[in-house]
Design a protein around this motif. Structure first.
Motif, PDB file in Angstrom:
ATOM      1  N   GLU A  59      60.426   4.277  30.038  1.00 59.25           N
ATOM      2  CA  GLU A  59      59.968   3.411  31.128  1.00 59.25           C
ATOM      3  C   GLU A  59      58.865   4.018  31.975  1.00 59.25           C
ATOM      4  O   GLU A  59      57.968   3.331  32.425  1.00 59.25           O
ATOM      5  CB  GLU A  59      61.152   3.005  31.997  1.00 59.25           C
ATOM      6  N   GLY A  60      58.866   5.314  32.193  1.00 59.37           N
ATOM      7  CA  GLY A  60      57.852   5.952  33.031  1.00 59.37           C
ATOM      8  C   GLY A  60      56.498   6.106  32.365  1.00 59.37           C
ATOM      9  O   GLY A  60      55.536   6.514  33.015  1.00 59.37           O
ATOM     10  N   THR A  61      56.397   5.787  31.082  1.00 59.59           N
ATOM     11  CA  THR A  61      55.137   5.999  30.365  1.00 59.59           C
ATOM     12  C   THR A  61      54.354   4.709  30.133  1.00 59.59           C
ATOM     13  O   THR A  61      53.294   4.753  29.510  1.00 59.59           O
ATOM     14  CB  THR A  61      55.393   6.663  29.000  1.00 59.59           C
ATOM     15  N   TYR A  63      50.043   0.315  26.890  1.00 63.70           N
ATOM     16  CA  TYR A  63      50.391   1.538  26.180  1.00 63.70           C
ATOM     17  C   TYR A  63      51.759   2.008  26.665  1.00 63.70           C
ATOM     18  O   TYR A  63      52.077   1.901  27.843  1.00 63.70           O
ATOM     19  CB  TYR A  63      49.395   2.662  26.479  1.00 63.70           C
ATOM     20  N   ALA A  64      52.553   2.586  25.755  1.00 63.19           N
ATOM     21  CA  ALA A  64      53.837   3.173  26.135  1.00 63.19           C
ATOM     22  C   ALA A  64      54.244   4.177  25.069  1.00 63.19           C
ATOM     23  O   ALA A  64      54.088   3.927  23.871  1.00 63.19           O
ATOM     24  CB  ALA A  64      54.906   2.102  26.270  1.00 63.19           C
ATOM     25  N   LYS A  65      54.763   5.314  25.501  1.00 60.37           N
ATOM     26  CA  LYS A  65      55.309   6.301  24.566  1.00 60.37           C
ATOM     27  C   LYS A  65      56.760   5.938  24.282  1.00 60.37           C
ATOM     28  O   LYS A  65      57.475   5.455  25.156  1.00 60.37           O
ATOM     29  CB  LYS A  65      55.218   7.696  25.161  1.00 60.37           C
ATOM     30  N   ILE A 101      55.960   7.047   7.324  1.00 65.51           N
ATOM     31  CA  ILE A 101      55.202   6.660   8.528  1.00 65.51           C
ATOM     32  C   ILE A 101      56.122   6.734   9.739  1.00 65.51           C
ATOM     33  O   ILE A 101      57.222   6.175   9.742  1.00 65.51           O
ATOM     34  CB  ILE A 101      54.618   5.245   8.386  1.00 65.51           C
ATOM     35  N   GLU A 102      55.664   7.452  10.762  1.00 69.09           N
ATOM     36  CA  GLU A 102      56.380   7.551  12.027  1.00 69.09           C
ATOM     37  C   GLU A 102      55.536   6.934  13.139  1.00 69.09           C
ATOM     38  O   GLU A 102      54.323   7.121  13.166  1.00 69.09           O
ATOM     39  CB  GLU A 102      56.654   9.007  12.398  1.00 69.09           C
ATOM     40  N   VAL A 103      56.184   6.236  14.026  1.00 70.37           N
ATOM     41  CA  VAL A 103      55.505   5.623  15.164  1.00 70.37           C
ATOM     42  C   VAL A 103      56.008   6.324  16.425  1.00 70.37           C
ATOM     43  O   VAL A 103      57.211   6.445  16.629  1.00 70.37           O
ATOM     44  CB  VAL A 103      55.801   4.105  15.242  1.00 70.37           C
ATOM     45  N   LYS A 104      55.050   6.801  17.274  1.00 64.53           N
ATOM     46  CA  LYS A 104      55.424   7.547  18.476  1.00 64.53           C
ATOM     47  C   LYS A 104      55.002   6.846  19.761  1.00 64.53           C
ATOM     48  O   LYS A 104      55.361   7.277  20.839  1.00 64.53           O
ATOM     49  CB  LYS A 104      54.803   8.935  18.442  1.00 64.53           C
ATOM     50  N   GLU A 105      54.203   5.793  19.620  1.00 61.55           N
ATOM     51  CA  GLU A 105      53.777   5.067  20.818  1.00 61.55           C
ATOM     52  C   GLU A 105      53.572   3.593  20.500  1.00 61.55           C
ATOM     53  O   GLU A 105      53.423   3.211  19.345  1.00 61.55           O
ATOM     54  CB  GLU A 105      52.503   5.657  21.416  1.00 61.55           C
ATOM     55  N   TYR A 106      53.576   2.800  21.548  1.00 62.54           N
ATOM     56  CA  TYR A 106      53.368   1.361  21.444  1.00 62.54           C
ATOM     57  C   TYR A 106      52.005   1.053  22.037  1.00 62.54           C
ATOM     58  O   TYR A 106      51.652   1.571  23.089  1.00 62.54           O
ATOM     59  CB  TYR A 106      54.462   0.643  22.236  1.00 62.54           C
ATOM     60  N   ARG A 107      51.235   0.217  21.365  1.00 61.30           N
ATOM     61  CA  ARG A 107      49.939  -0.229  21.876  1.00 61.30           C
ATOM     62  C   ARG A 107      49.773  -1.709  21.580  1.00 61.30           C
ATOM     63  O   ARG A 107      50.100  -2.167  20.494  1.00 61.30           O
ATOM     64  CB  ARG A 107      48.793   0.506  21.186  1.00 61.30           C
ATOM     65  N   GLY A 155      64.211  -2.439  28.885  1.00 59.56           N
ATOM     66  CA  GLY A 155      63.297  -2.466  27.750  1.00 59.56           C
ATOM     67  C   GLY A 155      62.336  -3.634  27.720  1.00 59.56           C
ATOM     68  O   GLY A 155      61.630  -3.838  26.741  1.00 59.56           O
ATOM     69  N   VAL A 156      62.288  -4.421  28.781  1.00 58.18           N
ATOM     70  CA  VAL A 156      61.346  -5.547  28.852  1.00 58.18           C
ATOM     71  C   VAL A 156      60.422  -5.340  30.034  1.00 58.18           C
ATOM     72  O   VAL A 156      60.864  -5.115  31.151  1.00 58.18           O
ATOM     73  CB  VAL A 156      62.093  -6.904  29.004  1.00 58.18           C
ATOM     74  N   ALA A 157      59.116  -5.375  29.772  1.00 58.86           N
ATOM     75  CA  ALA A 157      58.121  -5.211  30.835  1.00 58.86           C
ATOM     76  C   ALA A 157      57.700  -6.585  31.338  1.00 58.86           C
ATOM     77  O   ALA A 157      57.330  -7.459  30.544  1.00 58.86           O
ATOM     78  CB  ALA A 157      56.903  -4.454  30.315  1.00 58.86           C
TER      79      ALA A 157
END
Length: 79
Positions: free
Chosen positions: A10-12, A25-27, A44-50, A71-73
């Motif tokens: 949440e803080g990212t 953007y979110a980690k 394949i690894e995913v480390k962030e959301y864009r 988990g919802v912005a």
């Protein structure tokens, strides 16, 4: 506008604007291995959301509010 971010820390979460485009953007809390869901994405690894979202109007970034719950912005954008 609501964006589902179930694995994001949440803080990212960061929202930026470029003209009429909103970039989110979110980690993630931990890397997600897509190969566990489908053999097609093995290794394949995913480390962030864009996400890039085109808006129908010119936003005022200084008045934008972002609130995250479970988990919802929730992003409130003013024109």
């Amino acid at each position: 506008m609501y964006i589902d971010l179930p694995f994001a820390s949440e803080g990212t979460i960061d929202v930026k604007f470029e003209g009429r485009r909103m970039n989110v953007y979110a980690k993630l809390k931990s890397a997600i291995k897509l190969g566990e869901w489908s053999d097609r994405y093995r290794g394949i690894e995913v480390k962030e959301y864009r996400a890039a979202i085109d808006l129908p109007f010119e936003p005022k970034p200084d008045r934008t509010r972002v609130r995250v719950r479970k988990g919802v912005a929730e992003i409130v954008i003013y024109k």
